[in-house]
Write a protein that holds these residues in place. Sequence first.
Motif, PDB file in Angstrom:
ATOM      1  N   GLY A   1     -10.212  15.567   2.105  1.00  0.00           N
ATOM      2  CA  GLY A   1      -9.235  14.532   1.803  1.00  0.00           C
ATOM      3  C   GLY A   1      -9.721  13.131   2.147  1.00  0.00           C
ATOM      4  N   ALA A   2     -10.507  12.989   3.215  1.00  0.00           N
ATOM      5  CA  ALA A   2     -11.030  11.670   3.579  1.00  0.00           C
ATOM      6  C   ALA A   2     -11.958  11.128   2.500  1.00  0.00           C
ATOM      7  N   SER A   3     -12.771  11.993   1.899  1.00  0.00           N
ATOM      8  CA  SER A   3     -13.628  11.535   0.799  1.00  0.00           C
ATOM      9  C   SER A   3     -12.787  11.120  -0.401  1.00  0.00           C
ATOM     10  N   PHE A   4     -11.698  11.824  -0.653  1.00  0.00           N
ATOM     11  CA  PHE A   4     -10.788  11.433  -1.734  1.00  0.00           C
ATOM     12  C   PHE A   4     -10.159  10.080  -1.443  1.00  0.00           C
ATOM     13  N   GLY A   5      -9.697   9.876  -0.201  1.00  0.00           N
ATOM     14  CA  GLY A   5      -9.104   8.596   0.148  1.00  0.00           C
ATOM     15  C   GLY A   5     -10.102   7.447   0.118  1.00  0.00           C
ATOM     16  N   ARG A   6     -11.312   7.710   0.567  1.00  0.00           N
ATOM     17  CA  ARG A   6     -12.347   6.666   0.520  1.00  0.00           C
ATOM     18  C   ARG A   6     -12.691   6.310  -0.926  1.00  0.00           C
ATOM     19  N   LEU A   7     -12.643   7.308  -1.807  1.00  0.00           N
ATOM     20  CA  LEU A   7     -12.890   7.044  -3.225  1.00  0.00           C
ATOM     21  C   LEU A   7     -11.800   6.143  -3.807  1.00  0.00           C
ATOM     22  N   VAL A   8     -10.532   6.394  -3.428  1.00  0.00           N
ATOM     23  CA  VAL A   8      -9.439   5.543  -3.891  1.00  0.00           C
ATOM     24  C   VAL A   8      -9.626   4.119  -3.380  1.00  0.00           C
TER      25      VAL A   8
ATOM     26  N   THR B   1       1.433   2.602  14.332  1.00  0.00           N
ATOM     27  CA  THR B   1       1.789   1.936  13.075  1.00  0.00           C
ATOM     28  C   THR B   1       1.460   2.790  11.857  1.00  0.00           C
ATOM     29  N   TYR B   2       0.645   3.824  12.054  1.00  0.00           N
ATOM     30  CA  TYR B   2       0.357   4.737  10.951  1.00  0.00           C
ATOM     31  C   TYR B   2       1.444   5.797  10.766  1.00  0.00           C
ATOM     32  N   GLY B   3       2.463   5.770  11.619  1.00  0.00           N
ATOM     33  CA  GLY B   3       3.471   6.820  11.560  1.00  0.00           C
ATOM     34  C   GLY B   3       4.193   6.888  10.230  1.00  0.00           C
ATOM     35  N   LEU B   4       4.669   5.743   9.723  1.00  0.00           N
ATOM     36  CA  LEU B   4       5.418   5.734   8.466  1.00  0.00           C
ATOM     37  C   LEU B   4       4.574   6.177   7.272  1.00  0.00           C
ATOM     38  N   PRO B   5       3.399   5.588   7.030  1.00  0.00           N
ATOM     39  CA  PRO B   5       2.630   6.044   5.857  1.00  0.00           C
ATOM     40  C   PRO B   5       2.192   7.504   5.943  1.00  0.00           C
ATOM     41  N   ILE B   6       1.843   7.971   7.146  1.00  0.00           N
ATOM     42  CA  ILE B   6       1.436   9.381   7.274  1.00  0.00           C
ATOM     43  C   ILE B   6       2.613  10.298   6.975  1.00  0.00           C
TER      44      ILE B   6
ATOM     45  N   ASP C   1       0.810  -1.222   0.000  1.00  0.00           N
ATOM     46  CA  ASP C   1       0.000   0.000   0.000  1.00  0.00           C
ATOM     47  C   ASP C   1       0.843   1.271   0.000  1.00  0.00           C
ATOM     48  N   LEU C   2       2.123   1.156   0.407  1.00  0.00           N
ATOM     49  CA  LEU C   2       2.952   2.364   0.461  1.00  0.00           C
ATOM     50  C   LEU C   2       3.077   3.024  -0.910  1.00  0.00           C
ATOM     51  N   GLY C   3       3.145   2.219  -1.968  1.00  0.00           N
ATOM     52  CA  GLY C   3       3.207   2.790  -3.310  1.00  0.00           C
ATOM     53  C   GLY C   3       1.966   3.596  -3.627  1.00  0.00           C
ATOM     54  N   VAL C   4       0.803   3.064  -3.219  1.00  0.00           N
ATOM     55  CA  VAL C   4      -0.444   3.805  -3.441  1.00  0.00           C
ATOM     56  C   VAL C   4      -0.464   5.075  -2.603  1.00  0.00           C
ATOM     57  N   PHE C   5       0.052   4.990  -1.379  1.00  0.00           N
ATOM     58  CA  PHE C   5       0.076   6.179  -0.518  1.00  0.00           C
ATOM     59  C   PHE C   5       0.948   7.288  -1.123  1.00  0.00           C
ATOM     60  N   ILE C   6       2.073   6.906  -1.742  1.00  0.00           N
ATOM     61  CA  ILE C   6       2.929   7.907  -2.377  1.00  0.00           C
ATOM     62  C   ILE C   6       2.193   8.591  -3.519  1.00  0.00           C
TER      63      ILE C   6
ATOM     64  N   SER D   1     -10.714   0.479   4.161  1.00  0.00           N
ATOM     65  CA  SER D   1     -11.157   1.788   3.670  1.00  0.00           C
ATOM     66  C   SER D   1     -10.801   2.911   4.636  1.00  0.00           C
ATOM     67  N   GLY D   2     -10.845   2.640   5.944  1.00  0.00           N
ATOM     68  CA  GLY D   2     -10.545   3.677   6.919  1.00  0.00           C
ATOM     69  C   GLY D   2      -9.120   4.189   6.798  1.00  0.00           C
ATOM     70  N   THR D   3      -8.176   3.250   6.529  1.00  0.00           N
ATOM     71  CA  THR D   3      -6.784   3.671   6.372  1.00  0.00           C
ATOM     72  C   THR D   3      -6.628   4.593   5.174  1.00  0.00           C
ATOM     73  N   PHE D   4      -7.239   4.246   4.063  1.00  0.00           N
ATOM     74  CA  PHE D   4      -7.118   5.076   2.869  1.00  0.00           C
ATOM     75  C   PHE D   4      -7.821   6.421   3.058  1.00  0.00           C
ATOM     76  N   ALA D   5      -8.903   6.438   3.820  1.00  0.00           N
ATOM     77  CA  ALA D   5      -9.546   7.719   4.124  1.00  0.00           C
ATOM     78  C   ALA D   5      -8.624   8.589   4.967  1.00  0.00           C
ATOM     79  N   LEU D   6      -7.914   7.978   5.931  1.00  0.00           N
ATOM     80  CA  LEU D   6      -6.977   8.718   6.763  1.00  0.00           C
ATOM     81  C   LEU D   6      -5.800   9.244   5.941  1.00  0.00           C
ATOM     82  N   ILE D   7      -5.249   8.410   5.078  1.00  0.00           N
ATOM     83  CA  ILE D   7      -4.114   8.832   4.246  1.00  0.00           C
ATOM     84  C   ILE D   7      -4.556   9.919   3.267  1.00  0.00           C
TER      85      ILE D   7
END
Length: 869
Positions: free
Chosen positions: A496-503, A552-557, A333-338, A518-524
């Motif tokens: 941004g949460a709506s954008f992440g939930r859409l992804v 554990t969310y420290g690195l992706p955030i 998921d890190l690639g998607v987060f970038i 979905s919650g993680t992607f909404a947060l990112i």
Amino acid sequence: MAGCRGSWCCCCRWCCCCGERESRTPEELTILGETQEEEDEILPRKDYESLDYDRCINDPYLEVLETMDNKKGRRYEAVKWMMVFAIGLCTGLVGLFVDFFVRLFTQLKFGVVQTSVEECSHKGCLALSLLELLGFNLTFVFLGSLLVLIEPVAAGSGIPEIKCYLNGVKVPGIVRLRTLVCKVFGVLFSVAGGLFVGKEGPMIHSGAVVGAGLPQFQSISFRKIQINFPYFRSDRDKRDFVSAGAAAGVAAAFGAPIGGTLFSLEEGSSFWNQGLTWKVLFCSMSATFTLNFFRSGIQFGSWGSFQLPGLLNFGEFKCSDSDKKCHLWTAVDLGVFIVMGVFGGLLGATFNCLNKRLAKYRMRNVHPKPKLVRVLESLLVSLVTTVVVFVASMVLGECRPMSSGQIGNDSLLLQAISEDVNSSIKTFFCPNETYNDMATLFFNPQESAILQLFHQDGTFSPITLALFFTLYFLLACWTYGISVPSGLFVPSLLCGASFGRLVANVLKSYIGLGHVYSGTFALIGAAAFLGGVVRMTISLTVILIESTNEITYGLPIMITLMVAKWTGDLFNKGIYDIHVSLRGVPLLEWETEVEMDRLRASDIMEPNLTYVYPHTRIQSLVSILRTTVHHAFPVVTENRGNEKEFMKGNQLISNNIKFKKSSILTRAGEQRRRSQSMKSYPSSELRNMCDEHVTSEEPAEKEDLLQQMLERRYTPYPNLYPDQSPSEDWTMEERFRPLTFHGLILRSQLVTLLVRGVCYSESQSSASQPRLSYAEMAEDYPRFPDIHDLDLTLLNPRMIVDVTPYMNPSPFTVSPNSSVSQVFNLFRTMGLRHLPVVNAVGEIVGIITRHNLTYEFLQARLRQHYQTI
């Protein structure tokens, strides 16, 4: 003359004078603080002044130090710790007050409107429901806008202004009690009025105001209330408390005390030390747990449970027990987060660009008009927002099946979040066991909508999420900047949460990634968009981690925020920096660019000085103070070879020359002073050497300087008449002649001396001049009397003021050959207000202020440097 097209020039033997006919050069625009029409940029204004963070080590302050011992020092430190605790406590109570009434007004509004919608959906009278919603929203927004008319500084989030204050710029009215009252009540009505604004940003401003005002125990709004509290009567102490208050505001808003401390450090505070870090963290902890204690007790009835740490709670991210494939996030998921960080930076840059254009439009077309126009604009934004929310909720939503899964019931907090998520589901026009996804997002408080996107197991339609993001993006961009107190954190998080939930929906439904939570992607997504808008990195990372309670969310955030910032910085600045620039505030960045080291202090200093003498007549001081706007003046004497002749018959000149001789430190004289204090020093040879009479040759008698000046018909030098003010008729040699530098004295100090009648007559010794204590000098802080309010009839213009006991004899100075990076680091790190440039023989050749170190000014000087090469 090359480069002078569109201007006139007149050259003489010594200099050239040019004037503009049609346009100004970029350098002149930078110096004047005006707008450059070609790029449409607003350059820093010169009417902002800096805070006095550097201590003035004058005689009154030294008298205080003489009476200071370890016991008094510990008492002073204990009072400071009590103050930061009180600031945290009061900031938490302010947050509690805001949260309580926002919830009360919002529940009242949505309760009435939702009942009306449910009834009118069968009777066909939805227009009546829309009118009811408009009535609530327009009334609340109108009240909030009226409060901004009372105190215009209360508009917006206040973060740009507080950032400027922590950077060392004195913004008028930013930390007044009236500003706090208008801010707190205004944000109540703005949020309850349905505008796309948040209450978290104004909480930071409110905490800063509490930090500035509480340790003073006085307010200009209550002048009759006078409490004798002798501590913290300086900009240095006040700025430290403002840092603590701003951090407490962040901590109360997000339940993130460490993030609040880092915010105060990252977003402006120049001078920082370990002791201040501890105090700021303690203040943040006090605010967090004060708010947590009262909110948990009021909401759950369980006092002391500490379940609600901040105004905005993200809840606990947890996969459903029935979904064995679910993971909060994986390395894939890190690639998607970038990629999300890149899009977040692009969207944030777009948001900032649009908002900047809107702000400039308001500055040109709304602000110059009567204040009622600003209220009408706020009402227009409220009207459009209300209609869009109502129509979108009724028409554009889709009916989605409800999820039977629960978030969990391990704690009171999880139960509260679960109940909030389930109770905020809207079923407008949908059959049983389904809900209206658009109404669920739009027809709820923003915090509830964020929880829906973070924790709702049910799906949101991709079309609904895309429409919600588009509408919210545009309306939030339009709203930020109108004349109401408004924060930007929550709208950015929700967008941004709506954008992440859409992804997440796209990855699940169209790519087939079953492990996606979905919650993680909404947060990112929320982190990516917020980072792209505000461009904060360290503090925002810690704030989001503390808000999620998930390390554990420290690195992706962190990765997402860094990518979003780097991407956005390619196009424009952060939203707060943009609004700082629009106000023309001379903000200093953390460091200068590498190419600026091609400049020296002599290239950027102001050589045209207005100065005073150690002993100066009242007439001269009043003239200088009334004809200039400078906030500090060098105290100087002049070098001449025939001083004995000048000393005859003129007590004023004699006093100035005697002071110069007494203040010059020689190696022999210093060694003699030390040897006299070392009676038991074993080396009698050294004592004998120091006791020897040091003779100096008398300079050859020179021609009388006064006769030379009369023969050449020059305007008399002020060294003959030190009671005169600087004259515009002086020649170049007269204006820029050698001056021995002795110290700096502030405008406020000079006015205080005049108001209190500190002076002596020419027939008396300077020792007969009255002496003021440190408490008397600081009594009028922070609003010292103005020279234009001074009654001149009470002053004898021929009296003399000895300013030497009250000047700062040892300010920071730099050499004319110092590089710009050295000057910049010294000025910013030490929180200076004025930096004299002194040459190798102790003569002041110029002075550097904040305006000489702004990016725009340095760029202009660099262009001049390239042109002269």
